[in-house]
Enzyme design. Sequence first.
Site, PDB file in Angstrom:
ATOM      1  N   SER A 282      -4.805 -13.216   4.756  1.00  0.00           N
ATOM      2  CA  SER A 282      -4.056 -13.011   3.521  1.00  0.00           C
ATOM      3  C   SER A 282      -2.535 -13.108   3.689  1.00  0.00           C
ATOM      4  O   SER A 282      -2.025 -14.137   4.096  1.00  0.00           O
ATOM      5  CB  SER A 282      -4.479 -11.660   2.957  1.00  0.00           C
ATOM      6  OG  SER A 282      -3.989 -11.477   1.684  1.00  0.00           O
TER       7      SER A 282
ATOM      8  N   ARG B 146       1.432   6.728   4.798  1.00  0.00           N
ATOM      9  CA  ARG B 146      -0.004   6.433   4.994  1.00  0.00           C
ATOM     10  C   ARG B 146      -0.171   5.355   6.074  1.00  0.00           C
ATOM     11  O   ARG B 146       0.686   4.478   6.217  1.00  0.00           O
ATOM     12  CB  ARG B 146      -0.682   5.995   3.691  1.00  0.00           C
ATOM     13  CG  ARG B 146      -0.084   4.753   3.069  1.00  0.00           C
ATOM     14  CD  ARG B 146      -0.906   4.259   1.886  1.00  0.00           C
ATOM     15  NE  ARG B 146      -2.127   3.584   2.314  1.00  0.00           N
ATOM     16  CZ  ARG B 146      -2.199   2.307   2.672  1.00  0.00           C
ATOM     17  NH1 ARG B 146      -1.117   1.537   2.663  1.00  0.00           N
ATOM     18  NH2 ARG B 146      -3.338   1.781   3.031  1.00  0.00           N
TER      19      ARG B 146
ATOM     20  N   SER C  52      -1.494   1.943   7.498  1.00  0.00           N
ATOM     21  CA  SER C  52      -1.971   0.684   6.916  1.00  0.00           C
ATOM     22  C   SER C  52      -3.413   0.448   7.350  1.00  0.00           C
ATOM     23  O   SER C  52      -3.819   0.848   8.435  1.00  0.00           O
ATOM     24  CB  SER C  52      -1.094  -0.465   7.409  1.00  0.00           C
ATOM     25  OG  SER C  52      -1.770  -1.692   7.227  1.00  0.00           O
TER      26      SER C  52
ATOM     27  N   THR D  61      -4.467  -2.754   7.269  1.00  0.00           N
ATOM     28  CA  THR D  61      -4.500  -4.186   7.608  1.00  0.00           C
ATOM     29  C   THR D  61      -3.533  -4.553   8.736  1.00  0.00           C
ATOM     30  O   THR D  61      -3.581  -5.666   9.243  1.00  0.00           O
ATOM     31  CB  THR D  61      -4.116  -5.061   6.395  1.00  0.00           C
ATOM     32  OG1 THR D  61      -2.797  -4.719   5.990  1.00  0.00           O
ATOM     33  CG2 THR D  61      -5.066  -4.873   5.234  1.00  0.00           C
TER      34      THR D  61
HETATM   35  C1  G16 Z   1      -5.186  -5.970   1.362  1.00  0.00           C
HETATM   36  C2  G16 Z   1      -6.005  -5.195   0.376  1.00  0.00           C
HETATM   37  C3  G16 Z   1      -5.107  -4.592  -0.668  1.00  0.00           C
HETATM   38  C4  G16 Z   1      -4.046  -3.725   0.003  1.00  0.00           C
HETATM   39  C5  G16 Z   1      -3.320  -4.513   1.091  1.00  0.00           C
HETATM   40  C6  G16 Z   1      -2.400  -3.667   1.926  1.00  0.00           C
HETATM   41  O1  G16 Z   1      -4.521  -6.996   0.686  1.00  0.00           O
HETATM   42  O2  G16 Z   1      -6.962  -6.057  -0.213  1.00  0.00           O
HETATM   43  O3  G16 Z   1      -5.881  -3.838  -1.557  1.00  0.00           O
HETATM   44  O4  G16 Z   1      -3.118  -3.271  -0.917  1.00  0.00           O
HETATM   45  O5  G16 Z   1      -4.245  -5.113   1.962  1.00  0.00           O
HETATM   46  O6  G16 Z   1      -3.158  -2.697   2.572  1.00  0.00           O
HETATM   47  P1  G16 Z   1      -2.557  -1.775   3.708  1.00  0.00           P
HETATM   48  O7  G16 Z   1      -1.336  -1.145   3.143  1.00  0.00           O
HETATM   49  O8  G16 Z   1      -3.666  -0.801   3.980  1.00  0.00           O
HETATM   50  O9  G16 Z   1      -2.212  -2.637   4.882  1.00  0.00           O
HETATM   51  P2  G16 Z   1      -4.544  -8.492   1.175  1.00  0.00           P
HETATM   52  O10 G16 Z   1      -3.820  -9.243   0.117  1.00  0.00           O
HETATM   53  O11 G16 Z   1      -3.855  -8.467   2.497  1.00  0.00           O
HETATM   54  O12 G16 Z   1      -5.999  -8.824   1.280  1.00  0.00           O
END
Ligand code: G16
Length: 548
Positions: free
Chosen positions: A68, A501, A503, A505
Amino acid sequence: MSMLDVKAIQERSDRHPKPSDIKFQYGTAGFRTLGKTLDSVLFRVGVLAALRSKKLDGKTIGVMVTASHNPEPDNGVKLVDPRGEMLESSWEAHATILANAPDSVAFVAAVDELVQTSKIDLSIPARVVFARDTRPTGPQLIAALKDGLEAIKAEYRDAGITTTPVLHYLVRTINTKGTQDSYGEDTEEGYLTKISDAFKKLLAGKATPPPLLIDCANGVGALMAEKFKAYLGDAFSINLVNADIHTVGALNNSCGADFVKVNQKLPPSITLQPGQRACSLDGDADRLIYYYADEHGQFHMLDGDKITTLVASFIVELVKAAGLDEQIKVGVIQTAYANGSSTKYLSGRLPVKCVPTGVKHLHHAAEQYDVGVYFEANGHGTVTFSPAAQELISSCKSSNLSQSATLTQLKNVIDVINQTVGDALSDAFLVESVLAHKSYSGVEWDSLYCDLPNRLVKVVVSDRNAFVTEDAERRLVSPLGLQAKVDELVRRYEGGRSFVRPSGTEDVVRVYAEAVTRAEADELAFRVAGLVYDEAGGDQSRRPKEFL
Ligand code: G16
């Protein structure tokens, strides 16, 4: 129950050894880390997807290979359940266990355990559809995925290089094909036709909107946007920038939705004329951020919260004009990242619920309403219509011409939206439809409420799992005592709000802060980031200077 072909799985699994030094985690959007480390994960996800399909009576499961908005060397994989929604959360733990089995023997044992505990009938056929984005590591990872699918003898369909929302659409259409819940044709053409037809109908009779500049983040969205051009014809023009999917290192680099949202500025590759509006997609085209230049050429961002407000208000108006406001209740879902001003504006008009970050949480909560509108502040979102609401709209008998026109508009709104997941292009067409109906420019849209200045900061820590939250991620439970320190800081800033928080990802902790002035929002965010850095035992000699 037939048996697992342990030998075949183990032999193939040996070709995809797990790196011993990595602990994989199925996070906010599946597994996500450096692409070159994910070979074993992809093989195992192939096996897992097939088991999930068997568990669900042979329904087709989706597998999307993408990271993404993350940098190009990253990659990832996520599973899509039969209705096009994210993998059921109880299976995320199974995914993490399978991915971390140290070797093939342990992997096969973990698979066997899953089969036993989840009572999976192995004689049921498994069906999987998969796709990937444009990342350089994609082809090798797809090869590993196929190896996993073949090891367990799953039937599969390769949807090629396409966007995340198209893959979600395919999963839903394949599983509803020939039923009364049919969601459309199960092809990319079916997707392009359904959305563009509805969009053209929504624009009919309105002044043709000015051409829309779309920043494609040098990702797969460029391919889909290019295809849409032919389907839209003269009804709507799009001009693409950052559409280079071949230059190594270009993906998400100083462009795209995440760049604009985090930096709150235009990608350097874009210049806007006064009054012009444009939008940015992310690397797999499931996020959308709008912006415009005012009469002085000044940049203004219209993020997911602004999209929520525009879209939810429009749908409420339509539902009311159709005389269905008693039967159809519209609700909004947000996360802690929603700008405080947006929450204030919306709460005065509609039910608003706050849930943890991640489309899976928002989508689930949205489905509790007749119409659920959700866009994360980062631009990831969609609108869901319950089957009962859709039935009501399509069967409602109109008593006059104006009601009939409104009902038709509502039907087209339902069709222009990709209800399975956030879809940047479909969302952009929805936004353009609303702007055309309201005769709004960016300025009028922006003036619905005024954003509180805010700042998002990443803090690199040794163990992000040490940070545990509650109350939809608005408060920290652990490390003990840190929340009290954050509260103490927040109290010193007028209109201050901040949260911390981990992450799901990236290997970082995120800090968000807002306050009444930009300088104070920045200062609060960097002070809280400093607390987090110190708490996590960060090396003081490398402590970022901004962390006050
Ligand atoms: C993904 C999730 C989203 C989230 C984002 C960031 O987005 O599908 O719902 O807001 O990650 O998440 P975090 O803050 O936990 O890293 P994407 O567009 O990367 O698939």
